[in-house]
Write a protein that holds these residues in place. Sequence first.
Motif, PDB file in Angstrom:
ATOM      1  N   ALA A 111     -92.950  29.160   3.080  1.00 16.51           N
ATOM      2  CA  ALA A 111     -94.050  30.123   2.937  1.00 16.51           C
ATOM      3  C   ALA A 111     -95.007  29.603   1.872  1.00 16.51           C
ATOM      4  O   ALA A 111     -94.570  29.178   0.796  1.00 16.51           O
ATOM      5  CB  ALA A 111     -93.505  31.488   2.538  1.00 16.51           C
ATOM      6  N   HIS A 112     -96.292  29.624   2.194  1.00 10.13           N
ATOM      7  CA  HIS A 112     -97.302  29.168   1.237  1.00 10.13           C
ATOM      8  C   HIS A 112     -98.442  30.181   1.188  1.00 10.13           C
ATOM      9  O   HIS A 112     -99.010  30.518   2.227  1.00 10.13           O
ATOM     10  CB  HIS A 112     -97.839  27.791   1.633  1.00 10.13           C
ATOM     11  N   LEU A 113     -98.762  30.648   0.000  1.00 15.31           N
ATOM     12  CA  LEU A 113     -99.898  31.565  -0.142  1.00 15.31           C
ATOM     13  C   LEU A 113    -101.039  30.855  -0.858  1.00 15.31           C
ATOM     14  O   LEU A 113    -100.867  30.335  -1.965  1.00 15.31           O
ATOM     15  CB  LEU A 113     -99.489  32.819  -0.926  1.00 15.31           C
ATOM     16  N   ASP A 114    -102.176  30.835  -0.214  1.00 21.12           N
ATOM     17  CA  ASP A 114    -103.383  30.272  -0.833  1.00 21.12           C
ATOM     18  C   ASP A 114    -104.085  31.413  -1.579  1.00 21.12           C
ATOM     19  O   ASP A 114    -104.569  32.361  -0.966  1.00 21.12           O
ATOM     20  CB  ASP A 114    -104.277  29.695   0.277  1.00 21.12           C
ATOM     21  N   LEU A 158    -103.072  22.852   3.315  1.00 15.76           N
ATOM     22  CA  LEU A 158    -102.983  21.874   4.395  1.00 15.76           C
ATOM     23  C   LEU A 158    -101.863  20.873   4.122  1.00 15.76           C
ATOM     24  O   LEU A 158    -101.080  20.517   5.011  1.00 15.76           O
ATOM     25  CB  LEU A 158    -104.336  21.137   4.494  1.00 15.76           C
ATOM     26  N   TRP A 159    -101.785  20.435   2.864  1.00 16.98           N
ATOM     27  CA  TRP A 159    -100.781  19.455   2.460  1.00 16.98           C
ATOM     28  C   TRP A 159     -99.370  20.000   2.682  1.00 16.98           C
ATOM     29  O   TRP A 159     -98.493  19.319   3.220  1.00 16.98           O
ATOM     30  CB  TRP A 159    -101.014  19.080   0.987  1.00 16.98           C
ATOM     31  N   VAL A 160     -99.150  21.247   2.270  1.00 18.13           N
ATOM     32  CA  VAL A 160     -97.828  21.873   2.434  1.00 18.13           C
ATOM     33  C   VAL A 160     -97.491  21.966   3.920  1.00 18.13           C
ATOM     34  O   VAL A 160     -96.359  21.682   4.334  1.00 18.13           O
ATOM     35  CB  VAL A 160     -97.786  23.276   1.772  1.00 18.13           C
ATOM     36  N   LYS A 161     -98.500  22.334   4.719  1.00 22.00           N
ATOM     37  CA  LYS A 161     -98.277  22.472   6.162  1.00 22.00           C
ATOM     38  C   LYS A 161     -97.863  21.130   6.774  1.00 22.00           C
ATOM     39  O   LYS A 161     -96.908  21.059   7.552  1.00 22.00           O
ATOM     40  CB  LYS A 161     -99.568  22.967   6.819  1.00 22.00           C
ATOM     41  N   GLU A 162     -98.573  20.093   6.392  1.00 24.47           N
ATOM     42  CA  GLU A 162     -98.270  18.762   6.929  1.00 24.47           C
ATOM     43  C   GLU A 162     -96.875  18.288   6.536  1.00 24.47           C
ATOM     44  O   GLU A 162     -96.099  17.824   7.362  1.00 24.47           O
ATOM     45  CB  GLU A 162     -99.315  17.748   6.447  1.00 24.47           C
TER      46      GLU A 162
END
Lengths: 367, 367
Positions: free
Chosen positions: A70-73, A85-89
């Motif tokens: 899980a990543h919250l911007d 984007l980096w975390v997603k990749e």
Amino acid sequence: MKTSNRRRSIKPKLSSFAANLLEQWRRLALPTSEANIVVAVSGGADSTALLLGLDDLVKQNKLAVNLIVAHLDHGLRPTSRKDALWVKELTTELGYDVVSGRTNLKSESQKSENLEQAARDARYKFLLKTATKIRATHVLTAHTLDDQAETVLLRLLRGSAAEGLSGTPAIRELKKGSNVLLVRPLLAWAHRSDTEDYCRQRQIDFRVDEMNDDEAFSRVRVRKQLLPLMKSFNNRVVEALSRTASLLNEDAEALADEAERLLELAQVPQKNSETTTPALSVSVLLQKPPAVRRRALREWILRSRGDLKRLEMVHLVAVEKLLTGERGGRIAELPDGMKVTRKQGMLELSNKKRLKMPTAPSKIRRG
Amino acid sequence: MKTSNRRRSIKPKLSSFAANLLEQWRRLALPTSEANIVVAVSGGADSTALLLGLDDLVKQNKLAVNLIVAHLDHGLRPTSRKDALWVKELTTELGYDVVSGRTNLKSESQKSENLEQAARDARYKFLLKTATKIRATHVLTAHTLDDQAETVLLRLLRGSAAEGLSGTPAIRELKKGSNVLLVRPLLAWAHRSDTEDYCRQRQIDFRVDEMNDDEAFSRVRVRKQLLPLMKSFNNRVVEALSRTASLLNEDAEALADEAERLLELAQVPQKNSETTTPALSVSVLLQKPPAVRRRALREWILRSRGDLKRLEMVHLVAVEKLLTGERGGRIAELPDGMKVTRKQGMLELSNKKRLKMPTAPSKIRRG
């Protein structure tokens, strides 16, 4: 036997970071199979290392859990979209699902401690929502030993009691009453330098949050100024602070149990009561030492008000003084117009507004 | 009435320093007449201010106690003889008796913490001797709020538990079991700047101990480096640390009471015992939380050994692990060849040396 030996020798050795993580996993009695587990990843060294360590354990069949990143911007920094984007990749490359969120914390004073708090609130709300949606049992965050030391020092600078100095717990409910557990599997053992080293070892170039260097934040100044000075006295001061926190946490838990028992003993069922909060017997409260008494009074007020907002030590001390009759006065004021009154050997908690109405002297209570 | 009013108006007003001292005197329930009271005076600002404040209270008839000044010349500094003379002159001028002593602390490492400890030991020994000789009931030292903050930080740097972080008590027995009380009447309220200001106000040019500026001592570095940095976070950090110390002291006292009760409950009278120390019931110990349990175990070991020298947290943790049976092992080693053994639901404390003798397997204990 031979086959098994050969297979073992081909397998790459578990990194010491992953081995430590596994040890802590077992110590915290976390599930080793089937569970859905949310990993909060900002892209910084700590959370990236946590994800990589878990990935190591999953791929080496030490854990058979289902990891979801899980990543919250927070939208607070120009680079935040790139981080997302980096975390997603990275996550996709490792073979896990990612849930991304975006919030917009517009704030007048971008550098205030309030902003830090607002960002934290938004993050935990997002994590709870994500965990609920995918029916996760655990949410992991990557707080380290260094974070713990910083927290303890920030609390100490404010003159906190044992509860505050206990720091961050390694495991707790994500939200009060929720089934989802918030777990910090790095808290008890990993230094920030360990997470950075492990990312480098895995050749992953973690993201750097420029706010981590902004000395307008007290936490950053604790990290960059106070802790280094304290290390010049004791090189292992981070471990020392963590040990103190864990001992004080045990103290606070034992005293909370005692206070709970005292509160039950001291409660007096009230007839003709102006509030639904039971009164407390002064003589029962006086049987216990101040440390237990004060915590029982705090819990009593919490249950009546629903929160402890703006309740300071000075209010509790005022309530305590009612017990010993020190410095006259049979009324102690609390914030928000509540007050505690000593009447006939009992403490009563009441809402001032209601009592402001003209009241006839009570026949029952007189004498 | 008129006479009384006139007399009052002629009298000089009590200084605020003396007024604060009197308030604390009453709070600590110290005697206001007849008692012989030893005041430890080094000649530095703190102890000189304490003496001057007491002198103010005596001369303004607020206190009718008999003050005796005690000064120990440690012989560590070239100026120490001059200090002794200065204290004698000031005391005589004020009209009190002075008891002077001299010690010689030759030490290889003049700057080590051990020297600080040796000087402290010599000082308290001298104070006890003096108090006993003149039949004093109280010995006063001039520790301030700042000293308290320094003590708390020094303990924190070592990772102390609540007992250590409680700092210095404002009142305690000078020696265990002694009738003479050691009292610090400045501890709860006076800053070092207050004592210096008060000396200047009384136009007394206090002595300066050059060791107070020697940064080879951790305490001096805490004073000159750590506390100033912490003040840049919170200007009232000294008060905050003092508040924390006093809250943790209350916690430690409450938990010590609980531990005492647990120890009594858990003791099992032993037949055929190898030691005179009673065994403890594992199941009774397990009913209480770790904070209480660990303190009970510590007290149990203290009573058997007579002291806690070299007993570290790691030893207590090893004993605790015997309770839950974690990580195998039914024996935990203590320093000085003692050990704790778990046998048939009981913890036994014994001297290893005695057990090293070949022992026949016990028929009673088997099965």
